[in-house]
Every structure is written in C-alpha cells, then in structure tokens.
Scaffold this active site. Structure first.
Site, PDB file in Angstrom:
ATOM      1  N   ASP A 102      -6.771   0.814  -0.908  1.00 45.12           N
ATOM      2  CA  ASP A 102      -7.246   2.000  -0.186  1.00 45.12           C
ATOM      3  C   ASP A 102      -8.122   2.845  -1.105  1.00 45.12           C
ATOM      4  O   ASP A 102      -8.007   2.783  -2.331  1.00 45.12           O
ATOM      5  CB  ASP A 102      -6.059   2.873   0.255  1.00 45.12           C
ATOM      6  CG  ASP A 102      -5.187   2.179   1.279  1.00 45.12           C
ATOM      7  OD1 ASP A 102      -5.660   1.235   1.928  1.00 45.12           O
ATOM      8  OD2 ASP A 102      -4.018   2.602   1.425  1.00 45.12           O
TER       9      ASP A 102
HETATM   10  N1  URA Z   1      -0.526  -0.504   0.265  1.00 45.36           N
HETATM   11  C1  URA Z   1      -1.103   0.675   0.583  1.00 45.36           C
HETATM   12  O1  URA Z   1      -0.543   1.456   1.319  1.00 45.36           O
HETATM   13  N2  URA Z   1      -2.313   0.937   0.058  1.00 45.36           N
HETATM   14  C2  URA Z   1      -2.971   0.108  -0.778  1.00 45.36           C
HETATM   15  O2  URA Z   1      -4.069   0.426  -1.235  1.00 45.36           O
HETATM   16  C3  URA Z   1      -2.354  -1.104  -1.112  1.00 45.36           C
HETATM   17  C4  URA Z   1      -1.134  -1.393  -0.581  1.00 45.36           C
END
Ligand code: URA
Length: 263
Positions: A102
C-alpha cells in the site's frame, strides 16, 4: 534461446510486450526483420536490434528495495510518485514489482524481469510466508490472537472470506502516551490528542496470502487500527536493514537461489 526471452531478459519489456514488438516488425536479427517470437537466437553471436538499436543482453535482474511510505507500487501514475522513481538512470523497461505494498506501507519490495521468480513468490498454491511489523491502536487478548492465527473473517473482496492460518507475535503493548516515542509514525500521521489514553500494540504478523490490505483488514477484524506497517520478509528473503528507505541493491546469488533453487 527464444527471441522473446532474449528481449525480455534484456529489459526491453515483459514477455507480452516484446512479443508485440516482434510481431510489429520492430526487431531485427542479423539485419533481417523477424516476426516470430519463438525464433532461436544465440545471445553471444547474433546481432539483435530493437527499433534499429543493438540490444545488449543484460540477463535476469533482481532487486531488493526498501520502499518508503508515500509512494505507490506501480510503474507510472498520473498523480502519485511511484517506486520506479527510485530507479532513475537504470534500465527498468522489462522490470516489474513482485506483488504490491500500500502507499502508506514501507519495507521489502522485490523487483525483477524474471517471471518464474515472481511465480514462485506469488502463486497462491506456493503459500509463501510474508512477515509484517505493525503498530496499531487497540489491544489483542488470547482469544483474538487465536482468531488471527486460525483464520478470520475479513469480509468482501475475495472468493474466500476467512484468511488462511497466520502467525502473530506481540512485541510491545501499553498506553499510547507511554509508547509513542517508540512509534515510527511522527511524520506520517496526524494523531489527535483524544487518542492519548488509548492502548497501542506492536508486533509481527506472518501471512501466506496476498489479499488486498490483508494485514490492515485482519487487525481491524479484531478491533485494532494499524498506523504503521512495514514488510520485513518474503519467503526467507529478509529486508537488508543497511538499506535506507528508498535504497535498493541487487539480490545476491544465494538470495535468488533461496527462491528458485540452484540455478
Ligand atoms: N497488508 C496490508 O494491509 N497492506 C500492505 O501494504 C500489505 C499487506
């Protein structure tokens, strides 16, 4: 080797892209246009040109990158800065990111031009473990930890509602006021003072799937709100802590072999 493989491994584009270049007549072998992706070429003797420029064979490349928060995992974006902004001056044409983090997640991101490497890490049946370090507002009792470990309902967004078994290890637990100095979030979040009396928790969550926002959704399902998330390992590859945020390095041969086996 096949012409499309030669081009993909020379960072001209991924397999699909280079097949189109070949079919569109953009590729010559020893001066002749070749329209057949499967034609055999010798990387040491044949002269291969893409849009009239000789292609140098680079081979497969593998990068370990310490992704900072604030960048999206994509090649280009009209609004946001992307992880590729950190590879200026390096030929990244055929190189892609293995999975995604993310925008606000930091940590280990792998990039390669090797489809087999990606397959070994991302194919769901391989159950490759990924470990994340988190800080969250909230707390976890034994029952909630067990739910995280055994599989938890994270709702829509996938055919399967329940997550696969996971591992949770709590590192720190206390009140925000006591622990805020340890939380690496000062510049990332605007925490309002009403939260000062709230419990916070940090720890490691290891999962073997890659569902969208999975770690945040799992913690949310047990009442915890993640404010900091960092991936520290994937399938035995651990983020090299000597890499500052935004830095990258090639994987070592031993690291590549951990994923592909002896090559
Ligand atoms: N899980 C999440 O919530 N975000 C990420 O970036 C990776 C795994």
């Amino acid at each position: 080797m096949r012409l499309d493989k030669f081009l993909a491994e020379s960072s001209i584009g991924n397999r699909k892209m280079v097949r189109n270049y070949i079919k569109d007549g953009m590729v010559k072998v020893n001066g002749d246009v070749k329209n057949e992706p499967a034609v055999e070429v010798n990387k040491d003797y044949d002269v291969i040109e893409y849009i009239d420029k000789v292609v140098c064979y680079t081979g497969k490349v593998y990068y370990m990158f310490h992704k900072p928060a604030g960048y999206i995992t994509a090649r280009t974006d009209e609004v946001n800065r992307t992880v590729f902004d950190f590879f200026n001056g390096i030929n990244m044409d055929g190189v892609f990111h293995v999975g995604r983090l993310d925008k606000d997640t930091e940590g280990l991101l792998l990039l390669t031009n090797d489809g087999e490497f990606e397959h070994q890490l991302m194919f769901p049946e391989k159950h490759v473990e990924k470990t994340y370090f988190f800080w969250a507002f909230g707390s976890l009792n034994e029952e909630e930890k067990k739910r995280l470990e055994q599989g938890i309902d994270i709702g829509q967004g996938s055919n399967e509602v329940f997550t696969k078994p996971a591992k949770i290890q709590v590192k720190r637990f206390g009140m925000y006021n006591e622990l805020k100095g340890e939380m690496p979030i000062k510049n990332l979040y605007n925490i309002d003072s009403k939260k000062y009396e709230q419990p916070v928790i940090s720890g490691y969550l290891t999962i073997s799937e890659g569902r969208k926002h999975q770690v945040k959704r799992m913690l949310k399902a047990v009442g915890c709100y993640i404010v900091y998330l960092k991936r520290i390992s994937i399938g035995g590859l651990v983020l090299d802590e000597s890499l500052e945020r935004g830095q990258h390095r090639p994987l070592t041969k031993a690291e590549v072999q951990k994923i592909l086996g002896p090559v």
